[in-house]
Design an enzyme around this catalytic site. Structure first.
Site, PDB file in Angstrom:
ATOM      1  N   HIS A  98       0.862  -1.175   0.000  1.00 56.57           N
ATOM      2  CA  HIS A  98       0.000   0.000   0.000  1.00 56.57           C
ATOM      3  C   HIS A  98       0.907   1.237   0.000  1.00 56.57           C
ATOM      4  O   HIS A  98       2.032   1.188   0.509  1.00 56.57           O
ATOM      5  CB  HIS A  98      -0.857   0.078   1.266  1.00 56.57           C
ATOM      6  CG  HIS A  98      -1.811  -1.052   1.457  1.00 56.57           C
ATOM      7  ND1 HIS A  98      -1.452  -2.235   2.049  1.00 56.57           N
ATOM      8  CD2 HIS A  98      -3.128  -1.162   1.166  1.00 56.57           C
ATOM      9  CE1 HIS A  98      -2.502  -3.031   2.120  1.00 56.57           C
ATOM     10  NE2 HIS A  98      -3.535  -2.408   1.584  1.00 56.57           N
ATOM     11  N   GLU A 229     -10.354  -6.567  -5.267  1.00 55.75           N
ATOM     12  CA  GLU A 229     -10.259  -7.663  -4.300  1.00 55.75           C
ATOM     13  C   GLU A 229     -11.541  -7.756  -3.484  1.00 55.75           C
ATOM     14  O   GLU A 229     -11.837  -6.865  -2.686  1.00 55.75           O
ATOM     15  CB  GLU A 229      -9.060  -7.446  -3.374  1.00 55.75           C
ATOM     16  CG  GLU A 229      -8.884  -8.537  -2.345  1.00 55.75           C
ATOM     17  CD  GLU A 229      -7.621  -8.338  -1.505  1.00 55.75           C
ATOM     18  OE1 GLU A 229      -7.638  -8.755  -0.337  1.00 55.75           O
ATOM     19  OE2 GLU A 229      -6.646  -7.780  -2.032  1.00 55.75           O
ATOM     20  N   GLU A 265      -8.743 -13.378  -2.538  1.00 59.20           N
ATOM     21  CA  GLU A 265      -8.128 -13.816  -1.285  1.00 59.20           C
ATOM     22  C   GLU A 265      -9.006 -14.901  -0.679  1.00 59.20           C
ATOM     23  O   GLU A 265     -10.139 -14.626  -0.266  1.00 59.20           O
ATOM     24  CB  GLU A 265      -7.971 -12.656  -0.304  1.00 59.20           C
ATOM     25  CG  GLU A 265      -7.360 -13.101   1.005  1.00 59.20           C
ATOM     26  CD  GLU A 265      -7.082 -11.947   1.955  1.00 59.20           C
ATOM     27  OE1 GLU A 265      -7.306 -12.127   3.176  1.00 59.20           O
ATOM     28  OE2 GLU A 265      -6.638 -10.875   1.507  1.00 59.20           O
ATOM     29  N   HIS A 268     -10.953 -14.297   2.477  1.00 56.42           N
ATOM     30  CA  HIS A 268     -12.152 -13.488   2.279  1.00 56.42           C
ATOM     31  C   HIS A 268     -13.291 -14.359   1.738  1.00 56.42           C
ATOM     32  O   HIS A 268     -14.458 -14.165   2.087  1.00 56.42           O
ATOM     33  CB  HIS A 268     -11.884 -12.348   1.302  1.00 56.42           C
ATOM     34  CG  HIS A 268     -10.942 -11.313   1.828  1.00 56.42           C
ATOM     35  ND1 HIS A 268     -10.485 -10.258   1.067  1.00 56.42           N
ATOM     36  CD2 HIS A 268     -10.364 -11.165   3.042  1.00 56.42           C
ATOM     37  CE1 HIS A 268      -9.667  -9.503   1.782  1.00 56.42           C
ATOM     38  NE2 HIS A 268      -9.571 -10.047   2.989  1.00 56.42           N
ATOM     39  N   ASP A 293      -4.341 -13.522  -3.525  1.00 56.13           N
ATOM     40  CA  ASP A 293      -3.702 -13.230  -2.247  1.00 56.13           C
ATOM     41  C   ASP A 293      -3.646 -14.532  -1.460  1.00 56.13           C
ATOM     42  O   ASP A 293      -4.642 -14.943  -0.852  1.00 56.13           O
ATOM     43  CB  ASP A 293      -4.477 -12.159  -1.475  1.00 56.13           C
ATOM     44  CG  ASP A 293      -3.935 -10.768  -1.713  1.00 56.13           C
ATOM     45  OD1 ASP A 293      -3.085 -10.607  -2.593  1.00 56.13           O
ATOM     46  OD2 ASP A 293      -4.369  -9.827  -1.018  1.00 56.13           O
ATOM     47  N   ASP A 304     -11.125 -12.424   9.718  1.00 58.84           N
ATOM     48  CA  ASP A 304     -10.021 -12.552   8.767  1.00 58.84           C
ATOM     49  C   ASP A 304      -8.712 -12.721   9.539  1.00 58.84           C
ATOM     50  O   ASP A 304      -8.222 -11.776  10.146  1.00 58.84           O
ATOM     51  CB  ASP A 304      -9.995 -11.277   7.924  1.00 58.84           C
ATOM     52  CG  ASP A 304      -9.115 -11.390   6.705  1.00 58.84           C
ATOM     53  OD1 ASP A 304      -8.505 -12.446   6.515  1.00 58.84           O
ATOM     54  OD2 ASP A 304      -9.050 -10.416   5.943  1.00 58.84           O
ATOM     55  N   ASP A 306      -5.734 -14.156   8.183  1.00 59.45           N
ATOM     56  CA  ASP A 306      -4.561 -13.987   7.312  1.00 59.45           C
ATOM     57  C   ASP A 306      -3.410 -14.914   7.698  1.00 59.45           C
ATOM     58  O   ASP A 306      -2.276 -14.474   7.890  1.00 59.45           O
ATOM     59  CB  ASP A 306      -4.075 -12.530   7.354  1.00 59.45           C
ATOM     60  CG  ASP A 306      -4.997 -11.595   6.615  1.00 59.45           C
ATOM     61  OD1 ASP A 306      -5.685 -12.054   5.688  1.00 59.45           O
ATOM     62  OD2 ASP A 306      -5.036 -10.399   6.950  1.00 59.45           O
ATOM     63  N   ASP A 336      -0.347 -12.545   1.300  1.00 57.48           N
ATOM     64  CA  ASP A 336      -1.020 -11.594   2.192  1.00 57.48           C
ATOM     65  C   ASP A 336      -1.301 -12.332   3.500  1.00 57.48           C
ATOM     66  O   ASP A 336      -2.438 -12.635   3.843  1.00 57.48           O
ATOM     67  CB  ASP A 336      -2.307 -11.098   1.545  1.00 57.48           C
ATOM     68  CG  ASP A 336      -3.027 -10.063   2.388  1.00 57.48           C
ATOM     69  OD1 ASP A 336      -2.473  -9.649   3.421  1.00 57.48           O
ATOM     70  OD2 ASP A 336      -4.149  -9.677   2.025  1.00 57.48           O
TER      71      ASP A 336
END
Length: 433
Positions: A98, A229, A265, A268, A293, A304, A306, A336
């Site tokens: 980002h 995304e 992802e 997600h 991702d 989430d 990750d 990610d």
């Protein structure tokens, strides 16, 4: 001074050792970058990238606890730490970030842009020295309080304008660094209450915002793939990019499907109530799978997490889809993912990436064997054989009518019941793992 000398002196070179035992974690047992499978190297099939926000900006902090991960590259002033992070990140084939991961936000837009220019100058220099490239860039349009009611869907046009200015700069940076993709994640593009929300207006504003981005991309000659995304919730109660089908419908409704693909992802996807591979398969079916991702979540939790992807079944299903569509370029498999806040050693960060890369390499090899053997694909083809001739072929061509269907049933009578053989398919699939 190289990143190896500055931050990773005690980390050995990671090599390919297929004979390694279970306790030897400082090597790849399955990932061999140059190994060719179905006409492409593993490196080309997998296109791994490391993400900035978890691997280099992550502190282990969560809503219930303070930071636990103290990295040497996060020391000093915000700009000093930003430059250290850039040096630490160079050592992988691709990286993603980002804008606010790369450089700290200033007190004004102009100061933020200057910070970004200064740090990306260093990033470009290191890219030229190392051959490392940017898989994708994105803009953080969700952290700052100004975006608490959304960015492109904000009820205040002033906020939308600020988001547009930030994306404009992000696209300039993407061109400067040669990014192969640019991702839009609508972290707060949604609503918590329908009572204070004009859904139709917000969707139209978001579509027009994307159209502005397309025009600017074309104006500056930026050659990259735009990606959206999906995510169903968090931080909003309901987000407009709920899942792959929601995003595809949005893009087609507003005439944007030629300019965008999806960055899926799987964590997600499971938050939306789907299986791990669901959105990968759905996006690919519509020719819209652009990147992945690569992470996972805990199925027994509702948020989430990750985590690094280590489940071979999941990676096999993902790679089967990627192979069937011919690859994922210019996208890739972006980790990610973050080490657990309890995994505090720097070594844990490397072990996590090594393990996840090996998991996808195993998934790739499994999927290649499955496709080359032809057993499962042949069984699927056989299940749909009635569409290869006669009335079925007319249905496929779109030339059949309801009158044709009625006449066929009157002539042939009741259809025979045919088994779906789900357990057979599952048993055969497991033989490849």
């Amino acid at each position: 001074m190289s990143a190896q000398e500055e931050f990773f002196k005690h980390i050995p070179k990671i090599s390919y050792k297929p004979s390694a035992g279970p306790a030897d974690l400082w090597c790849f047992k399955h990932y061999s970058a140059e190994e060719v499978l179905m006409g492409k190297s593993m490196e080309d099939w997998l296109r791994f990238s490391v993400c900035y926000w978890h691997s280099f900006c992550g502190t282990g902090a969560d809503t219930f606890g303070f930071p636990t991960l103290h990295r040497p590259w996060n020391e000093g002033t915000p700009m000093e730490a930003a430059k250290k992070r850039v040096r630490a990140a160079f050592g992988v084939k691709y990286y993603t970030f980002h804008d606010r991961d790369m450089a700290p936000e200033g007190s004004t837009l102009e100061e933020s842009n200057r910070n970004l220019d200064e740090v990306t100058d260093l990033a470009l220099q290191l890219q030229n020295q190392t051959g490392v490239n940017v898989l994708w860039v994105t803009c953080n349009l969700f952290t700052h309080p100004r975006y608490m009611n959304g960015a492109s869907t904000n009820p205040d046009c002033h906020v939308l304008a600020y988001a547009g200015a930030q994306v404009k700069k992000g696209l300039d940076v993407a061109k400067k660094l040669g990014a192969q993709n640019f991702v839009f994640w609508g972290g707060r593009e949604g609503f918590h209450s329908i009572l204070n929300t004009d859904v139709g207006a917000e969707l139209k504003h978001m579509a027009n915002f994307f159209k502005m981005a397309v025009k600017y991309k074309e104006k500056i000659g930026l050659n990259c793939q735009f990606l959206i995304e999906p995510k169903p919730k968090e931080p909003c109660k309901h987000q407009y990019d709920y899942d792959a089908m929601s995003v595809i419908a949005f893009l087609k409704h507003y005439g944007l499907e030629e300019h965008f693909k999806l960055n899926i992802e799987p964590n997600h996807t499971t938050l939306a109530g789907h299986s791990y591979e669901h959105d990968i398969v759905m996006a690919s079916s519509f020719g819209m799978l652009g990147s992945v991702d690569a992470n996972t979540g805990s199925a027994d939790l509702g948020w989430d997490t990750d985590q690094f992807p280590m489940d071979i079944r999941n990676t096999t299903l993902v790679m089967k889809t990627i192979i069937e569509q011919g690859g994922i370029q210019p996208g890739g498999l972006n980790f990610d993912a973050k080490v657990r806040r309890e995994s505090t050693n720097l070594e844990d960060l490397f072990i996590a990436h090594i393990g996840a890369m090996d998991a996808f390499a195993r998934g790739l090899k499994n999927a290649v064997c499955m496709i080359q053997d032809g057993l499962l694909p042949g069984m699927v083809k056989e299940r749909y054989t009635s569409y290869s001739h006669g009335l079925g072929h007319k249905v496929v061509l779109g030339s059949a009518t309801l009158e044709d269907l009625e006449a066929y049933v009157k002539e042939t009578g009741e259809p025979k019941i045919t088994s779906g053989k789900q357990e057979t398919f599952e048993s055969i699939f497991n033989r490849y793992l």
